[in-house]
Design an enzyme around this catalytic site. Sequence first.
Site, PDB file in Angstrom:
ATOM      1  N   LYS A  55     -23.945  49.677 -27.675  1.00  0.00           N
ATOM      2  CA  LYS A  55     -23.731  49.150 -26.315  1.00  0.00           C
ATOM      3  C   LYS A  55     -24.363  47.762 -26.165  1.00  0.00           C
ATOM      4  CE  LYS A  55     -23.419  53.820 -24.413  1.00  0.00           C
ATOM      5  NZ  LYS A  55     -24.011  54.921 -23.628  1.00  0.00           N
ATOM      6  N   GLN A  99     -29.620  56.678 -20.964  1.00  0.00           N
ATOM      7  CA  GLN A  99     -28.904  57.384 -22.025  1.00  0.00           C
ATOM      8  C   GLN A  99     -29.260  58.867 -22.020  1.00  0.00           C
ATOM      9  OE1 GLN A  99     -26.521  55.980 -23.861  1.00  0.00           O
ATOM     10  NE2 GLN A  99     -26.129  57.777 -25.118  1.00  0.00           N
ATOM     11  N   ASP A 122     -22.187  54.085 -15.565  1.00  0.00           N
ATOM     12  CA  ASP A 122     -21.727  55.303 -16.255  1.00  0.00           C
ATOM     13  C   ASP A 122     -20.726  56.076 -15.388  1.00  0.00           C
ATOM     14  OD1 ASP A 122     -22.709  55.757 -18.840  1.00  0.00           O
ATOM     15  OD2 ASP A 122     -24.688  56.364 -18.105  1.00  0.00           O
TER      16      ASP A 122
HETATM   17  N1  GUN Z   1     -24.717  60.356 -23.781  1.00  0.00           N
HETATM   18  C1  GUN Z   1     -23.489  60.606 -24.334  1.00  0.00           C
HETATM   19  N2  GUN Z   1     -22.542  59.873 -23.709  1.00  0.00           N
HETATM   20  C2  GUN Z   1     -23.167  59.160 -22.753  1.00  0.00           C
HETATM   21  C3  GUN Z   1     -22.715  58.216 -21.785  1.00  0.00           C
HETATM   22  O1  GUN Z   1     -21.515  57.901 -21.670  1.00  0.00           O
HETATM   23  N3  GUN Z   1     -23.673  57.688 -20.979  1.00  0.00           N
HETATM   24  C4  GUN Z   1     -24.980  58.035 -21.065  1.00  0.00           C
HETATM   25  N4  GUN Z   1     -25.831  57.473 -20.217  1.00  0.00           N
HETATM   26  N5  GUN Z   1     -25.434  58.905 -21.953  1.00  0.00           N
HETATM   27  C5  GUN Z   1     -24.528  59.457 -22.787  1.00  0.00           C
END
Ligand code: GUN
Length: 293
Positions: A55, A99, A122
């Site tokens: 990311k 996350q 998100d």
């Molecule tokens: N863990 C797995 N997928 C995601 C996501 O799309 N966002 C976040 N914040 N954590 C994750």
Amino acid sequence: MPSPLILDGKQTAAQIREELKAANILRIASGQRPPLLVAVLVGNDGGSESYVSHKIKACSDVGFESRLIRFASDIRQDKLLSVVESLNNDAQVDGFIVQLPLPPQIDSQAINLAIAPSKDVDGFHPVNVGRMALGLPTFLPATPSGICELLRRNGIVTGGMHAVILGRSAIVGSPLAQLLARPGEPGNCTVTLCHSKTIGIKEHCLRADLLVAALGKPGFVTADMIKPGAVVVDVGTTRVKDHSRPSRFVLRGDVAFDQVAPLCRAITPVPGGVGPMTIASLLTNTWQAATTP
Ligand code: GUN
């Protein structure tokens, strides 16, 4: 059966990044600062480390600013809540993510509820989940919206399809069911949402024009579950040990690709299918956070 169209998420995501990069150059030329995404990472789970680093790298690829804030896995909930509060109040921060998964002493929903909906790139906050359900403008969750964008940009028309989704998670399966059922394109599907208590999963799959596997069980979808000519989307990314590789692991999808692909009209690979699209969608949401008044 002609060979299937490979839904190349890597290439499609690169196209989206190019568009964002060009738009961002114009934004900066007009005297505005680039969008800023903050990622909060708790602990050092291998999968989470890898996702977050992708990311952050994606931000730099398109000229967005990013910041990674790390905490040890024993962080207290009140401390994490105060971090969320300060990010909510920081005018320089356009959007942020915490996350997942979080360690057991943290109530993930309490953290989610504390995030300002206007910075929730998100799309997990109940306000944004509700707005999506009503078809209002909002941040769409990155994996489902990445899947829709992958289908759209590769000419897969979903209207009238019977879509079968395996997995009812709040992050992927449940929101994707809503997006595929709603009016528009991609959309206008008749949706069946299967889960661990579904009886006769194979029979449901055999009726799928569009089959999305998001259960986290490597190789679960086999050739005997596929309607010939189906479009198959594999969301699985299970890290399986492989000592022959420098990284010591390999990513395995939920679909037994080699036996399923010959039956399909189109199929996503793992890696290089849904994963890059998820990250591209997060960038799109970050752009939206920075540019929506
Ligand atoms: N863990 C797995 N997928 C995601 C996501 O799309 N966002 C976040 N914040 N954590 C994750």
